[in-house]
Design a protein around this motif. Structure first.
Motif, PDB file in Angstrom:
ATOM      1  N   HIS A 235       0.845  -1.200   0.000  1.00 27.81           N
ATOM      2  CA  HIS A 235       0.000   0.000   0.000  1.00 27.81           C
ATOM      3  C   HIS A 235       0.882   1.252   0.000  1.00 27.81           C
ATOM      4  N   ASN A 236       0.317   2.340  -0.498  1.00 25.38           N
ATOM      5  CA  ASN A 236       1.133   3.524  -0.765  1.00 25.38           C
ATOM      6  C   ASN A 236       1.801   4.093   0.480  1.00 25.38           C
TER       7      ASN A 236
ATOM      8  N   ARG B 222       9.523   2.650  -4.373  1.00 25.62           N
ATOM      9  CA  ARG B 222       8.425   1.957  -5.060  1.00 25.62           C
ATOM     10  C   ARG B 222       8.933   1.240  -6.313  1.00 25.62           C
TER      11      ARG B 222
ATOM     12  N   PHE C  53      -1.036  -2.891  -5.534  1.00 26.38           N
ATOM     13  CA  PHE C  53      -0.524  -1.580  -5.147  1.00 26.38           C
ATOM     14  C   PHE C  53      -1.667  -0.584  -5.065  1.00 26.38           C
TER      15      PHE C  53
ATOM     16  N   TYR D 223      -3.125   3.300  -4.787  1.00 26.25           N
ATOM     17  CA  TYR D 223      -2.639   4.572  -5.325  1.00 26.25           C
ATOM     18  C   TYR D 223      -3.782   5.573  -5.421  1.00 26.25           C
TER      19      TYR D 223
END
Length: 201
Positions: free
Chosen positions: A38-39, A65, A82, A84
């Motif tokens: 996760h971001n 990343r 992922f 975003y």
């Protein structure tokens, strides 16, 4: 006899702050064996050294990343989920997504997009959720987090408004009233994602 590993899968879970990206990603990961990135894994790490939005912050978040994407795409892992926040009105965000996606497509991988949308009232409620605050230290100042959420909504276009609905690699879900587990099941069925032998976590 060793089997050739399948090409890696990348699932972008996209949407505005507090829409449920991480929670949905967690549920998809449990069911498929894809790893959740996760971001805020990178954001909260780099915030310990440099303020949000500064050049060193941006460079480090981008490099961390990218390197994780490269290593996962080159590994035997099934792939990556992922999360975003995509500002659809900013070309730089389109370029950032394309850059990360290319790491997987260059290796024959599959790239999928799950867009979540929910009402503002529901997102403000989720902004104070226990799981969110446990996983994202920078969100624990709830008043500041709420202010930034509202500011982002006012400044950016954070949902696609159906712009990509015709694409086979895109699934848009209004998850205002849906539990994360139900959203995860919908994603897995829609994209025919392989399931892990048994849910983990």
């Amino acid at each position: 006899m060793n089997q050739t590993p399948l090409p890696p899968t990348l699932v972008f879970v996209i949407g505005p702050p507090a829409v449920g990206k991480m929670t949905v990603g967690h549920e998809i990961a449990r069911r498929t064996g894809l790893r959740l990135f996760h971001n805020h894994h990178t954001i909260d790490l780099v915030l310990q050294f440099f303020p949000f939005g500064t050049p060193p912050f941006g460079r480090l978040v981008h490099e961390f990343r990218r390197r994780i994407f490269e290593e996962v795409a080159a590994s035997p892992l099934a792939g990556l989920i992922f999360t975003y926040v995509w500002a659809f009105d900013h070309p730089s965000d389109h370029a950032a997504v394309a850059d990360l996606a290319a790491i997987f497509t260059a290796r024959g991988g599959r790239v999928l997009y799950v867009e979540l949308e929910a009402t503002l009232d529901e997102r403000l409620r989720r902004n104070e959720g226990e799981f969110r605050l446990a996983q994202k230290p920078s969100k624990r100042d709830v008043a500041t987090s709420r202010r930034i959420l509202l500011q982002n909504d006012a400044e950016y276009q954070l949902n696609s408004a159906g712009r990509f609905d015709a694409r086979e690699d895109w699934l848009r879900i209004d998850n205002t009233h849906l539990p994360a587990a139900d959203v995860a099941e919908q994603v897995i069925r829609h994209f025919a994602l392989p399931r892990a032998a048994a849910p983990s976590g």
